[in-house]
Design an enzyme around this catalytic site. Structure first.
Site, PDB file in Angstrom:
ATOM      1  N   ASP A  38     -12.024   6.400  14.373  1.00  0.00           N
ATOM      2  CA  ASP A  38     -12.737   7.487  13.702  1.00  0.00           C
ATOM      3  C   ASP A  38     -14.098   7.755  14.352  1.00  0.00           C
ATOM      4  O   ASP A  38     -14.544   8.900  14.440  1.00  0.00           O
ATOM      5  CB  ASP A  38     -12.891   7.220  12.200  1.00  0.00           C
ATOM      6  CG  ASP A  38     -13.471   5.847  11.881  1.00  0.00           C
ATOM      7  OD1 ASP A  38     -13.754   5.076  12.821  1.00  0.00           O
ATOM      8  OD2 ASP A  38     -13.622   5.535  10.691  1.00  0.00           O
ATOM      9  N   ASP A  55      -3.949   4.170   4.722  1.00  0.00           N
ATOM     10  CA  ASP A  55      -2.884   3.861   3.768  1.00  0.00           C
ATOM     11  C   ASP A  55      -3.395   3.407   2.401  1.00  0.00           C
ATOM     12  O   ASP A  55      -2.591   3.082   1.514  1.00  0.00           O
ATOM     13  CB  ASP A  55      -1.929   2.806   4.338  1.00  0.00           C
ATOM     14  CG  ASP A  55      -2.646   1.527   4.753  1.00  0.00           C
ATOM     15  OD1 ASP A  55      -3.858   1.392   4.470  1.00  0.00           O
ATOM     16  OD2 ASP A  55      -2.001   0.659   5.374  1.00  0.00           O
ATOM     17  N   ASP A  56      -4.711   3.385   2.207  1.00  0.00           N
ATOM     18  CA  ASP A  56      -5.267   3.075   0.887  1.00  0.00           C
ATOM     19  C   ASP A  56      -5.959   4.302   0.295  1.00  0.00           C
ATOM     20  O   ASP A  56      -6.874   4.188  -0.520  1.00  0.00           O
ATOM     21  CB  ASP A  56      -6.248   1.904   0.968  1.00  0.00           C
ATOM     22  CG  ASP A  56      -7.389   2.153   1.951  1.00  0.00           C
ATOM     23  OD1 ASP A  56      -7.366   3.193   2.637  1.00  0.00           O
ATOM     24  OD2 ASP A  56      -8.290   1.300   2.042  1.00  0.00           O
ATOM     25  N   HIS A 105     -13.458   3.674   0.171  1.00  0.00           N
ATOM     26  CA  HIS A 105     -13.790   2.458  -0.578  1.00  0.00           C
ATOM     27  C   HIS A 105     -15.178   1.938  -0.218  1.00  0.00           C
ATOM     28  O   HIS A 105     -15.630   0.932  -0.774  1.00  0.00           O
ATOM     29  CB  HIS A 105     -12.747   1.370  -0.295  1.00  0.00           C
ATOM     30  CG  HIS A 105     -12.731   0.923   1.140  1.00  0.00           C
ATOM     31  ND1 HIS A 105     -11.981   1.551   2.111  1.00  0.00           N
ATOM     32  CD2 HIS A 105     -13.382  -0.077   1.780  1.00  0.00           C
ATOM     33  CE1 HIS A 105     -12.160   0.952   3.272  1.00  0.00           C
ATOM     34  NE2 HIS A 105     -13.013  -0.044   3.101  1.00  0.00           N
ATOM     35  N   ARG A 129       0.797  -1.226   0.000  1.00  0.00           N
ATOM     36  CA  ARG A 129       0.000   0.000   0.000  1.00  0.00           C
ATOM     37  C   ARG A 129       0.833   1.282   0.000  1.00  0.00           C
ATOM     38  O   ARG A 129       0.530   2.215  -0.740  1.00  0.00           O
ATOM     39  CB  ARG A 129      -0.953   0.009   1.205  1.00  0.00           C
ATOM     40  CG  ARG A 129      -2.023  -1.064   1.141  1.00  0.00           C
ATOM     41  CD  ARG A 129      -3.049  -0.880   2.256  1.00  0.00           C
ATOM     42  NE  ARG A 129      -4.103  -1.888   2.191  1.00  0.00           N
ATOM     43  CZ  ARG A 129      -5.149  -1.929   3.006  1.00  0.00           C
ATOM     44  NH1 ARG A 129      -5.275  -1.004   3.959  1.00  0.00           N
ATOM     45  NH2 ARG A 129      -6.067  -2.880   2.886  1.00  0.00           N
TER      46      ARG A 129
END
Length: 369
Positions: free
Chosen positions: A277, A190-191, A301, A117
């Site tokens: 989060d 990290d994506d 995503h 990633r």
């Protein structure tokens, strides 16, 4: 007379007025005429002239920020309510508009995803924000420590993907931001790909000395949890999903200190038993009562990424991807990008679509051709 010309004339008039005032203050009174001595001897008149000059300067300055701030057409969601935003305050005019150097970007990652990633991030948007970006991981990695110029932070948090590990890293991210003394704390996973210029331009529409929580929820409704301090009741609040990224102003981050600093974020996570989060959203929206400002230009995503049109790429702040298997792929759709074999996440194609003039993109195009 054109607006720009009129502004220049107004500015010159103000400058001349201020200079004249200062000359009056500096010249010895014995060398002045009697009428001039009377003016100098009247402090109230001097103060009034200076006040009038300052007022005109402020008017021009405020007019400049109103012109450059841009229009805001997003919405605010909080505790189940949907309110139209009347327009944010621009970056503090006394300190100047927000620049890239004023932003602290944190990327949450884990050792097993460094190669798969982080590699694409370091080849794309990281090159535009090397000094501002830090990676928070859970192990040592000499290769990526060198590639990031020492910006890999080993939190020594658990390497598993669970609530405790996620909150542990977020606690380190928050404390690192507070220590940086920057204006904005922006977190991504990290994506996630960041359109760095668009991020900075968006933050310029908001004043970091005010309370701002910018992001995008992954749910169409506020999350509801039991109120442990009031059995039989529930708490409802919105949160910005970390997968799309979110930004918190310095003013708001400082108000979070009693609930998030020094590892307190871990305790907050344990109390409501939710990930990082969600806990950040709980502290901001429920505890502090600050609304989440929803920006549709953040993307994770968890949404249909193929619906973003290439012609609108430059308007977006973040992109993401998910590829669990060959039959389950969620990536942006870009026909003129690199092949899926070279660029399975499509982030490289997005990057070179946005910045085709960059050396890395031109070199890659030559190799392919």
């Amino acid at each position: 007379m054109k607006v720009s010309t009129r502004r220049i004339v107004q500015s010159l008039t103000i400058i001349i007025l201020v200079v004249c005032i200062n000359l009056f203050l500096l010249l010895p009174t014995k060398n002045l005429s009697k009428s001039t001595q009377q003016v100098v001897a009247q402090p109230k008149l001097q103060e009034a002239m200076q006040s009038e000059a300052n007022k005109h300067v402020k008017q021009l300055r405020d007019q400049h920020f109103r012109t450059t701030a841009g229009k805001h057409e997003e919405h605010i969601w909080t505790k189940g309510e949907h309110n139209e935003e009347k327009g944010p305050s621009p970056s503090s005019s006394t300190l100047g508009p927000t620049e890239l150097r004023d932003v602290f970007i944190s990327v949450k990652t884990t050792t097993k995803f460094h190669k798969s990633r982080l590699d694409i991030l370091l080849k794309t948007w990281f090159v535009l924000a090397r000094e501002q970006t830090y990676f928070f991981t859970d192990g040592e990695d000499k290769e990526f420590q060198k590639r990031t110029n020492g910006h890999m932070i080993n939190t020594k948090c658990p390497t598993v993907h669970n609530r405790i590990a996620l909150c542990c890293k977020m606690a380190y991210e928050y404390d690192a931001f507070i220590e940086s003394k920057k204006r904005w704390f922006c977190h991504v996973d990290d994506d996630t790909y960041i359109n760095v210029p668009r991020l900075v331009k968006t933050l310029q529409n908001y004043n970091h000395t005010e309370d701002w929580y910018l992001g995008k929820p992954s749910l169409s409704h506020p999350i509801r949890i039991p109120d442990r301090s009031n059995p039989g009741h529930e708490i409802a609040f919105w949160f910005a999903t970390g997968g799309a990224g979110f930004c918190i102003s310095k003013s708001l981050a400082l108000k979070m200190l009693p609930y998030a600093s020094g590892g307190r974020l871990n305790s907050a996570c344990d109390k409501i038993r939710l990930p990082d989060d969600c806990t950040v959203g709980h502290i901001i929206c429920h505890v502090l009562g600050v609304k989440l400002t929803v920006l549709s230009t953040f993307h994770s995503h968890l949404e249909g990424l193929w619906m973003i049109k290439p012609d609108d790429f430059h308007k977006q702040i973040t992109f993401s991807y998910a590829k669990r298997n060959r039959a389950n792929v969620n990536v942006v759709s870009i026909n003129k990008g690199f092949s899926s074999q070279i660029d399975p996440s499509r982030l490289l194609s997005v990057h070179c679509h946005l910045f085709p003039y960059l050396r890395e993109c031109q070199e890659l195009m030559l190799k392919i051709l």
